[in-house]
Design a protein around this motif. Structure first.
Motif, mmCIF file in Angstrom:
data_model
loop_
_atom_site.group_PDB
_atom_site.id
_atom_site.type_symbol
_atom_site.label_atom_id
_atom_site.label_comp_id
_atom_site.label_asym_id
_atom_site.label_seq_id
_atom_site.Cartn_x
_atom_site.Cartn_y
_atom_site.Cartn_z
ATOM 1 N N ILE A 197 -1.234 -1.245 -3.948
ATOM 2 C CA ILE A 197 -2.629 -1.444 -3.532
ATOM 3 C C ILE A 197 -3.203 -0.075 -3.215
ATOM 4 O O ILE A 197 -2.706 0.628 -2.327
ATOM 5 C CB ILE A 197 -2.732 -2.367 -2.304
ATOM 6 N N ARG A 245 0.842 -1.207 0.000
ATOM 7 C CA ARG A 245 0.000 0.000 0.000
ATOM 8 C C ARG A 245 0.872 1.250 0.000
ATOM 9 O O ARG A 245 0.608 2.221 -0.729
ATOM 10 C CB ARG A 245 -0.900 0.006 1.243
ATOM 11 N N LEU A 269 -4.856 -5.142 -8.021
ATOM 12 C CA LEU A 269 -3.540 -4.551 -7.804
ATOM 13 C C LEU A 269 -3.230 -3.471 -8.833
ATOM 14 O O LEU A 269 -3.755 -3.470 -9.938
ATOM 15 C CB LEU A 269 -2.461 -5.643 -7.855
#
Length: 448
Positions: free
Chosen positions: A351, A346, A406
């Motif tokens: 992400i 992330r 993704l």
């Protein structure tokens, strides 16, 4: 119609025939199924014939068609064996050769881009090319710079006239015809691959940029015991002269006929180059097809060094090397810390916010990158590569669903494709290498 437009029209017509041929084979396949043939056997025959037409066509063309074919050829190891075997010859031909241009055209290019006095420095030129690829071909010659140091053997890389126009035209056409190519690589999204080739085309056509990258690599690896990069001698807009490299064959030959010792030796050096290059130069050699890597036997005829050619496709990395997050995330995955892995992905933009993922599925999805580093020595095989490819690209699998969630940040696009291509090459080579040890030595963040 002049010669270049006439040739471009012929290329376009042949590329346009790919989806038409596929449509015709689909209709024929429907008739066979109605006649009692099983759907699976008809589908296999359809894919096989489509592949034969695709790679035969790409193998006979230059420009973007050839470049696209070379990009696909490194993924050959991901194909099921019963489908890959019948047309592997077409694929490997794409990795090492292309039809040559006339000697008169070569001399015109030399005069235009090295100057009218080019013969004073290039005192001898072999009329037959030693190699030919997507946008240019290479001739052996002898160079005298007038310094009194004498003559030396050189490689003279000459760009095809009109290569830029042909390259972009072919890539645009292939992008429009992606549906006709897709049956050869089920599950592979062709359009992003073509889009990336289009984005890099301008850099590959600029021989001054290539010369700059090759000179930096040659200096960085000048004293390396296992890796050899020829230095740059002279450069023009569409001509590049470099030191000659004596090599009997490329990794494409070892893929076909190499011994176990050769495969492992040169496969390991290839991995070391892949990761040491960014650390030493701040750049990533981003064209990992076998024809760019040459075997340099030792003086006694034994195993020697690996020569590296073609620096037209190079990623100039932000921060002067591989992103440290790459090594850190791989280490976290090896430690099986799925929560920290998701948090790290992330943070790097893999992400997006508000996108929820199963951490354990993320671990499974990254297996092709992580598994080789999970043991002291890892053997890359076609069977392993096919398993990874099928698992990630099967619409029924959890990995496929996850892939749709993704995001691949722009700064990682070329890194990602290079790694995939490198894994494909190693799988074709069937090489065993100390992958983890090499990452610990050369990948930032991995050993921290």
């Amino acid at each position: 119609m002049t010669e270049l437009p006439r040739k471009a029209a012929a290329r376009t017509a042949r590329l346009a025939a790919l989806p038409l041929g596929y449509a015709g084979r689909q209709a024929l396949g429907l008739g066979k199924r109605l006649g009692g043939r099983s759907a699976e056997s008809v589908a296999n025959e359809l894919q096989q014939r489509t592949a034969e037409q695709l790679f035969r066509t790409l193998g006979e063309l230059k420009g973007g068609a050839m470049k696209f074919g070379q990009a696909l050829s490194v993924l050959e190891s991901a194909l099921p064996e019963d489908l890959a075997a019948p047309y592997r010859e077409h694929l490997t031909a794409l990795q090492d050769s292309a039809p040559p241009m006339p000697t008169s055209t070569v001399r015109e290019q030399l005069a235009t881009h090295l100057g009218a006095d080019w013969k004073d420095r290039l005192v001898w030129l072999d009329g037959a090319p030693t190699a030919a690829a997507s946008i240019g071909q290479v001739h052996r010659g002898r160079w005298d710079d007038g310094s009194g140091a004498g003559e030396r053997d050189v490689a003279v890389k000459v760009q095809y006239p009109g290569a830029g126009e042909a390259l972009m035209s072919d890539l645009r056409q292939i992008s429009r015809l992606a549906r006709g190519v897709a049956p050869v690589f089920p599950g592979l999204d062709i359009k992003p691959l073509v889009a990336e080739l289009q984005a890099r085309a301008a850099d590959e056509l600029d021989y001054s940029l290539e010369a700059e990258a090759q000179a930096a690599y040659a200096e960085a690896f000048a004293d390396h015991p296992q890796i050899c990069v020829p230095d740059v001698v002279a450069v023009g807009e569409q001509v590049l002269v470099t030191e000659w490299m004596d090599s009997p064959y490329s990794l494409a030959h070892l893929i076909r006929e190499g011994t176990r010792e050769e495969r492992d030796h040169y496969g390991e050096i290839f991995v070391r180059f892949l990761f040491e290059g960014p650390r030493r130069t701040g750049m990533l050699h981003a064209d990992p097809h076998p024809g760019n890597f040459r075997v340099l036997p030792a003086p006694d005829g034994g195993l020697g060094r690996l020569g590296v050619l073609d620096f037209g496709a190079v990623a100039r990395l932000e921060g002067g090397g591989m992103p440290p997050a790459t090594g850190r995330l791989m280490r976290i995955a090896l430690d099986n810390d799925d929560q920290s892995l998701v948090a790290g992905l992330r943070a790097e933009g893999f992400i997006k916010d508000r996108i929820e993922v199963d951490p354990q599925q993320v671990m499974t999805y990254l297996a092709p990158f992580v598994e080789p580093a999970a043991q002291e020595r890892f053997t890359f095989t076609r069977e392993w590569m096919r398993e990874q490819f099928e698992r990630v690209n099967d619409p029924r699998s959890e990995a496929f669903t996850l892939a749709m969630k993704l995001n691949l940040p722009t700064s990682y696009l070329l890194i990602h494709r290079t790694w995939i291509g490198a894994i494909g090459l190693l799988s074709q080579l069937d090489a065993t290498a100390p992958f983890r040890e090499i990452l610990e030595e050369s990948l930032p963040g991995f050993a921290d």
